[in-house]
Scaffold this motif. Structure first.
Motif, PDB file in Angstrom:
ATOM      1  N   ASN A  45      -8.870  -7.069   0.701  1.00  0.00           N
ATOM      2  CA  ASN A  45      -8.188  -8.041   1.419  1.00  0.00           C
ATOM      3  C   ASN A  45      -7.122  -8.898   1.546  1.00  0.00           C
ATOM      4  O   ASN A  45      -6.178  -9.589   2.014  1.00  0.00           O
ATOM      5  CB  ASN A  45      -9.207  -9.498   2.315  1.00  0.00           C
ATOM      6  CG  ASN A  45     -10.310  -8.277   2.388  1.00  0.00           C
ATOM      7  OD1 ASN A  45     -11.019  -7.852   3.056  1.00  0.00           O
ATOM      8  ND2 ASN A  45     -11.276  -9.064   1.891  1.00  0.00           N
ATOM      9  N   LYS A  96      -3.715  -9.715   2.144  1.00  0.00           N
ATOM     10  CA  LYS A  96      -2.530 -10.351   3.057  1.00  0.00           C
ATOM     11  C   LYS A  96      -0.973  -9.911   3.776  1.00  0.00           C
ATOM     12  O   LYS A  96      -0.655  -9.664   2.442  1.00  0.00           O
ATOM     13  CB  LYS A  96      -2.067 -11.484   3.782  1.00  0.00           C
ATOM     14  CG  LYS A  96      -3.305 -11.733   2.976  1.00  0.00           C
ATOM     15  CD  LYS A  96      -4.582 -11.274   4.115  1.00  0.00           C
ATOM     16  CE  LYS A  96      -5.990 -12.466   4.989  1.00  0.00           C
ATOM     17  NZ  LYS A  96      -6.570 -12.426   2.916  1.00  0.00           N
ATOM     18  N   SER A 117      -1.934  -8.405   8.578  1.00  0.00           N
ATOM     19  CA  SER A 117      -2.821  -7.488   8.363  1.00  0.00           C
ATOM     20  C   SER A 117      -3.175  -7.239   7.369  1.00  0.00           C
ATOM     21  O   SER A 117      -2.608  -8.183   6.605  1.00  0.00           O
ATOM     22  CB  SER A 117      -1.431  -5.726   8.912  1.00  0.00           C
ATOM     23  OG  SER A 117      -1.223  -5.338   7.524  1.00  0.00           O
ATOM     24  N   GLU A 118      -4.721  -6.607   6.888  1.00  0.00           N
ATOM     25  CA  GLU A 118      -5.328  -6.918   6.047  1.00  0.00           C
ATOM     26  C   GLU A 118      -5.248  -5.751   5.241  1.00  0.00           C
ATOM     27  O   GLU A 118      -5.961  -4.442   6.290  1.00  0.00           O
ATOM     28  CB  GLU A 118      -6.808  -7.707   6.042  1.00  0.00           C
ATOM     29  CG  GLU A 118      -6.294  -8.999   6.496  1.00  0.00           C
ATOM     30  CD  GLU A 118      -8.052  -9.552   5.809  1.00  0.00           C
ATOM     31  OE1 GLU A 118      -8.176 -10.860   5.969  1.00  0.00           O
ATOM     32  OE2 GLU A 118      -9.222  -8.951   6.471  1.00  0.00           O
ATOM     33  N   SER A 119      -5.021  -4.926   3.888  1.00  0.00           N
ATOM     34  CA  SER A 119      -5.096  -3.754   3.670  1.00  0.00           C
ATOM     35  C   SER A 119      -6.731  -4.364   2.131  1.00  0.00           C
ATOM     36  O   SER A 119      -6.511  -5.721   1.280  1.00  0.00           O
ATOM     37  CB  SER A 119      -4.368  -2.939   3.148  1.00  0.00           C
ATOM     38  OG  SER A 119      -3.230  -3.874   2.648  1.00  0.00           O
ATOM     39  N   ASP A 120      -6.696  -3.508   1.749  1.00  0.00           N
ATOM     40  CA  ASP A 120      -7.302  -3.131  -0.039  1.00  0.00           C
ATOM     41  C   ASP A 120      -6.553  -1.900  -0.731  1.00  0.00           C
ATOM     42  O   ASP A 120      -5.953  -0.510  -0.605  1.00  0.00           O
ATOM     43  CB  ASP A 120      -8.820  -2.179   0.023  1.00  0.00           C
ATOM     44  CG  ASP A 120      -9.618  -2.548   0.862  1.00  0.00           C
ATOM     45  OD1 ASP A 120      -9.730  -3.909   1.186  1.00  0.00           O
ATOM     46  OD2 ASP A 120     -11.189  -2.218   1.360  1.00  0.00           O
ATOM     47  N   GLU A 121      -6.000  -2.779  -2.133  1.00  0.00           N
ATOM     48  CA  GLU A 121      -4.884  -1.606  -2.785  1.00  0.00           C
ATOM     49  C   GLU A 121      -5.353  -1.791  -3.968  1.00  0.00           C
ATOM     50  O   GLU A 121      -6.013  -2.241  -4.863  1.00  0.00           O
ATOM     51  CB  GLU A 121      -4.207  -3.183  -2.226  1.00  0.00           C
ATOM     52  CG  GLU A 121      -2.499  -2.397  -3.418  1.00  0.00           C
ATOM     53  CD  GLU A 121      -1.337  -3.000  -3.272  1.00  0.00           C
ATOM     54  OE1 GLU A 121      -0.421  -2.527  -2.664  1.00  0.00           O
ATOM     55  OE2 GLU A 121      -1.064  -3.752  -4.133  1.00  0.00           O
ATOM     56  N   SER A 129      -3.593   2.192  -0.817  1.00  0.00           N
ATOM     57  CA  SER A 129      -3.663   0.950   0.147  1.00  0.00           C
ATOM     58  C   SER A 129      -4.337   1.830   1.315  1.00  0.00           C
ATOM     59  O   SER A 129      -3.549   2.181   2.025  1.00  0.00           O
ATOM     60  CB  SER A 129      -1.953   0.208   0.423  1.00  0.00           C
ATOM     61  OG  SER A 129      -2.595  -0.982   1.665  1.00  0.00           O
ATOM     62  N   THR A 130      -6.062   1.187   1.212  1.00  0.00           N
ATOM     63  CA  THR A 130      -6.195   1.375   2.763  1.00  0.00           C
ATOM     64  C   THR A 130      -6.327   0.303   3.904  1.00  0.00           C
ATOM     65  O   THR A 130      -6.901  -0.830   3.827  1.00  0.00           O
ATOM     66  CB  THR A 130      -7.956   2.003   2.078  1.00  0.00           C
ATOM     67  OG1 THR A 130      -7.701   2.749   1.082  1.00  0.00           O
ATOM     68  CG2 THR A 130      -8.852   2.384   2.854  1.00  0.00           C
ATOM     69  N   SER A 131      -6.204   0.403   4.870  1.00  0.00           N
ATOM     70  CA  SER A 131      -6.034  -0.643   6.046  1.00  0.00           C
ATOM     71  C   SER A 131      -6.536   0.397   7.415  1.00  0.00           C
ATOM     72  O   SER A 131      -6.121   1.883   7.604  1.00  0.00           O
ATOM     73  CB  SER A 131      -4.628  -0.799   6.359  1.00  0.00           C
ATOM     74  OG  SER A 131      -4.842  -2.246   7.380  1.00  0.00           O
ATOM     75  N   ASN A 132      -7.449  -0.213   8.167  1.00  0.00           N
ATOM     76  CA  ASN A 132      -8.031   0.510   9.272  1.00  0.00           C
ATOM     77  C   ASN A 132      -8.880   1.182   8.790  1.00  0.00           C
ATOM     78  O   ASN A 132      -8.237   2.823   9.384  1.00  0.00           O
ATOM     79  CB  ASN A 132      -7.376   0.349  10.459  1.00  0.00           C
ATOM     80  CG  ASN A 132      -6.708  -1.223  11.077  1.00  0.00           C
ATOM     81  OD1 ASN A 132      -7.950  -2.208  10.579  1.00  0.00           O
ATOM     82  ND2 ASN A 132      -5.807  -0.916  11.142  1.00  0.00           N
ATOM     83  N   THR A 167      -5.949   5.665   4.421  1.00  0.00           N
ATOM     84  CA  THR A 167      -5.533   5.722   2.984  1.00  0.00           C
ATOM     85  C   THR A 167      -4.266   6.216   2.747  1.00  0.00           C
ATOM     86  O   THR A 167      -3.902   7.036   3.178  1.00  0.00           O
ATOM     87  CB  THR A 167      -6.467   5.903   2.207  1.00  0.00           C
ATOM     88  OG1 THR A 167      -7.683   5.192   2.775  1.00  0.00           O
ATOM     89  CG2 THR A 167      -5.787   5.817   0.497  1.00  0.00           C
TER      90      THR A 167
END
Length: 687
Positions: A516, A518, A536-540, A571-574, A577
């Motif tokens: 998450n 930002k 936006s939120e992403s996993d990194e 980086s993964t968002s929605n 990747t």
């Protein structure tokens, strides 16, 4: 204002002459009194320290009087630049200096925030000068800060040490990640003896750029009495003028002054520092993809900074120390923006002030060290140009850790906890995040240091942090959903070897997982008459290797080689990747430094090589024009000392960017290219 600072330097010259006057005949006295120690002169029970050695226990890595001591298991990730290291590198400014640290990436853009600094490819850093935690205007403050005023710079990678300061940004944190990923600690110059230095330099870049000049004065003295009382005082002043032409528009001027004082008596010790500067700088014009110059004109005039700090320590016993510090910083700027093709300029002002304090107690019980303490900082900013930049916040935090030695120190383990919370009194528009407490950050860390034998050492660190939504305003995601807490997990493993004085290699593997994270987007929304960016939120995931080899060959040659390799950067968002390696971040970066001394000469060489990447991001969006990075920069200098009785004349001939590489690290409204080769001469008279 310039007259005031030149008056300060003139005052410094008078101060210097007063300090040196009693010692005008010292050389003759030393020839007559050969039986006296060469390290000190005795005058009625007072010792005038005359040996250029460090007297600061607060700089020793394992001293419990060190306000910024890191855990034994975290020292492998701490890189220290001494005053001598900085002189050997001959950097142009603070960012030119910090870019020499392992795993550090510095990108430049010619708009608003001039520099972006990341560590191991991402994250954010907390900067501290003599105990003063700097606010969010850091890159504009440090761009003017004279590197000749620094006695030591400590770069703490990984941020797994919890006692240094807040793990969330103080003041207005309007974007980015909530938990920081490192600290940069600056200790300003203190006199080691009775000493003085007058320095002047001139340099010239390729092309039609005008000459740049810098002048500085330093004078200080340190005294110790047989009763155990000690005192020191130092005065520093600097004037920098680096003009530019209209084609580049990247000039910089600064006038700064600093005073350091300290006193010690028995168990008590106090240090005080006051720094003030005023200046301006222009934001370089970008060269667009089609080769034309961007017409936007941005500059800051004036920029004013003040930093005041005091730290006090009471060493109750050799194993019990209490450290207290207070600080205040203030920053003012006047921003001008418009166009080179018309005279319609807009002006906006911004003021920011931060004050805070910290308290820590370090206690040793046998083989166990316990550290506990906390910090409070209050910040407020007022902007006439952007209402959401105005804020009034407070950050309160505390930490506790325990460190224990086994097997006579061959094995050391530690564990700690830290919590920081931001309270928002006011932020941006009315009725938006007023008088609220943000979710606290909660951080756990542990580590181990193992000296396997006389040759090999193994270190490991583990970090886990959780931070609620960040930002001092109403934060919204693009789909108007509520943001989620950010979580970070970090692992560092390092093995180092000491084969010989000339061969000391080390390898570090790091893994940084963020959930998450930002990031601001280019989309905006309006609320109560103000405009805000959606987030936006992403996993990194970031993983990589750091390899370093350093050593000293015989007595006169030292070297350091480092290589940072990014193994994974996803980086993964929605559900999508993205691999950032070579896209928005370099895959490899290399650093090499060499220092060679022979007779009265010393030559220094530093090389920085960075891979190419394609994209850069800003609130305007993502620019995909390529050609960023991918450069090799070579800096070199040669020095010689001439001794004239008690005075040393140090001459330095230096060259930055010897290969004349016009590289760029960012594209916003254009590429911002490096000036290229710069030649210069520095003369320093020292006592």
């Amino acid at each position: 204002m310039k007259y005031q600072y030149r008056k300060l330097i003139n005052t410094g010259l008078i101060f210097t002459s007063l300090i040196l006057a009693p010692y005008a005949g010292a050389e003759d006295d030393k020839e007559i009194k050969t039986e006296q120690s060469s390290s000190a002169q005795q005058i009625e029970g007072m010792t005038v320290v005359d040996k250029a050695v460090s007297l600061r226990r607060d700089l020793e890595p394992d001293s419990i009087t060190n306000m910024y001591r890191v855990e034994k298991s975290a020292q492998f990730g701490t890189e220290v630049f001494t005053e001598e290291d900085i002189k050997n590198l001959q950097p142009d400014n603070f960012f030119d200096l910090i870019e020499n640290a392992v795993g550090m990436d510095v990108t430049y853009q010619g708009r608003k925030q001039p520099f972006f600094v990341s560590q191991r490819g991402g994250g954010s850093l907390t900067y501290i000068i003599d105990g003063a935690v700097l606010p969010s205007s850091i890159n504009r403050i440090l761009y003017k800060f004279p590197v000749s005023a620094i006695e030591e710079m400590q770069v703490v990678r990984g941020s797994t040490s919890l006692s240094l300061g807040p793990v969330i940004p103080i003041g207005s944190s309007s974007s980015g990640s909530g938990v920081n990923t490192g600290f940069v600690i600056i200790r300003t110059k203190q006199p080691k003896k009775t000493e003085a230095a007058l320095t002047a330099s001139i340099e010239k870049s390729v092309g039609d750029q005008p000459e740049a000049t810098t002048e500085s004065i330093y004078a200080g003295t340190r005294h110790e009495w047989e009763s155990g009382i000690s005192a020191y005082g130092g005065l520093f002043g600097s004037v920098t003028d680096k003009p530019s032409d209209e084609q580049w528009f990247d000039g910089r001027r600064s006038e700064s002054g600093m005073v350091n004082m300290g006193f010690g008596a028995g168990k008590f010790n106090i240090n005080m520092m006051a720094y003030k500067d005023s200046g301006d700088f222009e934001m370089q014009r970008g060269i667009k993809f089609d080769g034309t110059l961007d017409t936007a004109m941005w500059y800051y005039d004036p920029l004013k900074t003040e930093v005041y700090s005091t730290d006090m320590a009471v060493q109750w016993t050799p194993n019990q120390t209490t450290i207290f510090n207070i600080f205040q910083t203030s920053f003012e700027q006047s921003e001008h923006n418009g166009s080179f093709i018309n005279s319609n300029m807009k002006e906006s002002t911004y003021e920011e002030e931060t004050k805070g304090m910290g308290l820590r107690h370090n206690a040793v019980f046998g083989n166990t060290l316990i550290q506990a303490g906390g910090q409070i900082s209050e910040s407020n900013g007022v902007s006439a140009g952007s209402k959401w930049s105005s804020y009034d916040t407070k950050v309160t935090g505390w930490s506790a850790s325990i460190e224990h030695k086994f097997f006579e120190g061959d094995l050391t383990v530690d564990a700690g906890y830290r919590q920081d919370e931001k309270h928002i009194d006011e932020s941006g528009s009315e009725d938006v995040n007023e008088d609220v407490d943000m979710a606290p950050s909660k951080v756990y860390a542990m580590g181990a240091f193992w000296r396997i034998n006389d040759t090999y050492t193994l270190n490991g660190r583990y970090f886990r942090g959780k931070q609620g939504t960040v930002g001092d305003f109403d934060m919204r995601l693009v789909d108007d959903a509520a943001p989620h807490p950010e979580r970070q997990e970090r692992i560092e493993l390092s093995i180092s070897a000491d084969y010989a004085s000339y061969l000391k290699p080390s390898v570090t593997w790091y893994d940084i997982d963020t959930e998450n994270k930002k990031s601001s987007t280019s989309s905006t929304y309006d609320l109560n008459g103000a405009t805000y960016y959606y987030y936006s939120e992403s996993d990194e995931v970031r993983r990589g290797l750091e390899v370093m080899i350093q050593g000293k060959i015989l007595k006169n040659t030292t070297y350091k080689i480092s290589w940072t390799r990014t193994l994974d950067y996803d980086s993964t968002s929605n559900g999508v990747t993205t691999d950032s390696i070579g896209t928005s971040k370099p895959e490899d970066s290399y650093r090499f430094s060499l220092s060679q001394k022979w007779k009265e000469y010393r030559a220094n060489l530093s090389i920085r090589k960075v891979d190419e990447w394609q994209n850069s991001s800003s609130p305007m969006g993502t620019a995909q024009y390529g050609g960023l990075g991918g450069y090799t920069r070579i800096d070199a200098n040669i020095k010689r000392d001439f001794i004239i009785k008690n005075i040393t004349l140090n001459t330095t001939l230096f060259c930055r960017n010897l290969g004349n590489s016009h590289y760029s690290t960012r594209y916003v409204t254009g590429y911002y290219y490096d000036r290229g080769r710069t030649l210069g001469l520095e003369l320093a008279f020292k006592y």
